[in-house]
Design a protein around this motif. Structure first.
Motif, short mmCIF file in Angstrom:
data_model
loop_
_atom_site.label_atom_id
_atom_site.label_comp_id
_atom_site.label_asym_id
_atom_site.label_seq_id
_atom_site.Cartn_x
_atom_site.Cartn_y
_atom_site.Cartn_z
N ASP A 37 51.24 36.86 64.92
CA ASP A 37 50.04 36.27 65.04
C ASP A 37 48.70 37.00 65.56
N SER A 38 49.17 37.98 66.45
CA SER A 38 48.36 38.81 66.98
C SER A 38 47.70 39.73 66.06
N PHE A 39 48.63 40.34 64.91
CA PHE A 39 48.18 41.16 63.89
C PHE A 39 47.26 40.17 62.91
N SER A 40 47.60 39.15 62.76
CA SER A 40 46.68 38.20 61.86
C SER A 40 45.17 38.01 62.46
N ASP A 43 44.03 40.50 67.67
CA ASP A 43 44.01 40.25 68.84
C ASP A 43 45.11 41.08 69.67
N ALA A 44 44.55 42.32 70.20
CA ALA A 44 45.42 43.18 71.01
C ALA A 44 45.72 42.58 72.49
N LYS A 45 44.89 41.95 72.65
CA LYS A 45 44.99 41.39 74.24
C LYS A 45 46.21 40.66 74.41
N ARG A 46 46.34 39.48 73.29
CA ARG A 46 47.31 38.66 73.26
C ARG A 46 48.67 39.34 72.85
#
Length: 181
Positions: A37-40, A43-46
């Motif tokens: 989901d972070s790649f999609s 979102d590096a923070k997540r």
């Protein structure tokens, strides 16, 4: 009779239960979904939330140094995500775990990953695929999450990723092969 009593005693005295194992499987698999989901969403923070604060990332490139700590791992991914955003591209990642060892203190996963970069439509470029092998060691000390303490990866051919079959309880992305052009 002694064998039955011995078996029951070992089973009851074992502090590590089947429920613990199932919970560890579920938590590790949730981390892979957070990663995807972070790649999609770029979102590096997540993404950094799945790493232990003192995690070590061992990159595949011999010129790269070790990356220490979830903050530096976040920055590493943020630089990659910034390049993707700058090119108006999209990126996806899939994981296929082939082996998982669970102990009282950690979970160790071995498997393959596949990253796809989808260029902006106006470029008329093809989708790029990068595959690799990985080893992830997760820390089980927290009851809420299994945080990744060590991650290392290396290159692999995509056919290794696509040649795998799902294993019971192990994370397995349903990534399809790209059509031949």
């Amino acid at each position: 009779m002694r064998v039955i009593l011995l078996f029951i005693g070992l089973f009851l005295l074992n502090p590590y239960s089947l429920a613990d194992s199932q919970q560890a499987n579920q938590k590790m698999n949730q981390n892979y979904q957070v990663f995807i989901d972070s790649f999609s969403s770029l979102d590096a923070k997540r993404l950094a939330t799945i790493y232990h604060k003192s995690a070590i990332y061992i990159p595949e490139h011999r010129k790269q140094n070790l990356v220490y700590g979830s903050n530096d791992i976040e920055q590493l991914y943020q630089r990659f995500f910034n390049r993707v955003q700058h090119k108006n591209a999209r990126v996806s990642v899939g994981f296929r775990v082939v082996n998982r060892e669970i102990t009282q203190e950690q979970v160790t996963d071995i498997g393959f990953f596949l990253i796809r970069v989808f260029p902006a439509s106006h470029t008329e470029q093809n989708v790029s695929e990068f595959a690799g092998k990985f080893l992830i060691i997760g820390d089980k000390k927290s009851s809420d999450v299994i945080s990744w303490k060590t991650e290392m990866n290396s290159h692999a051919k995509p056919h290794h990723y696509f040649g795998l079959n799902p294993e019971k309880l192990l994370f397995f992305s349903e990534t399809k092969m790209l059509p031949k052009e």
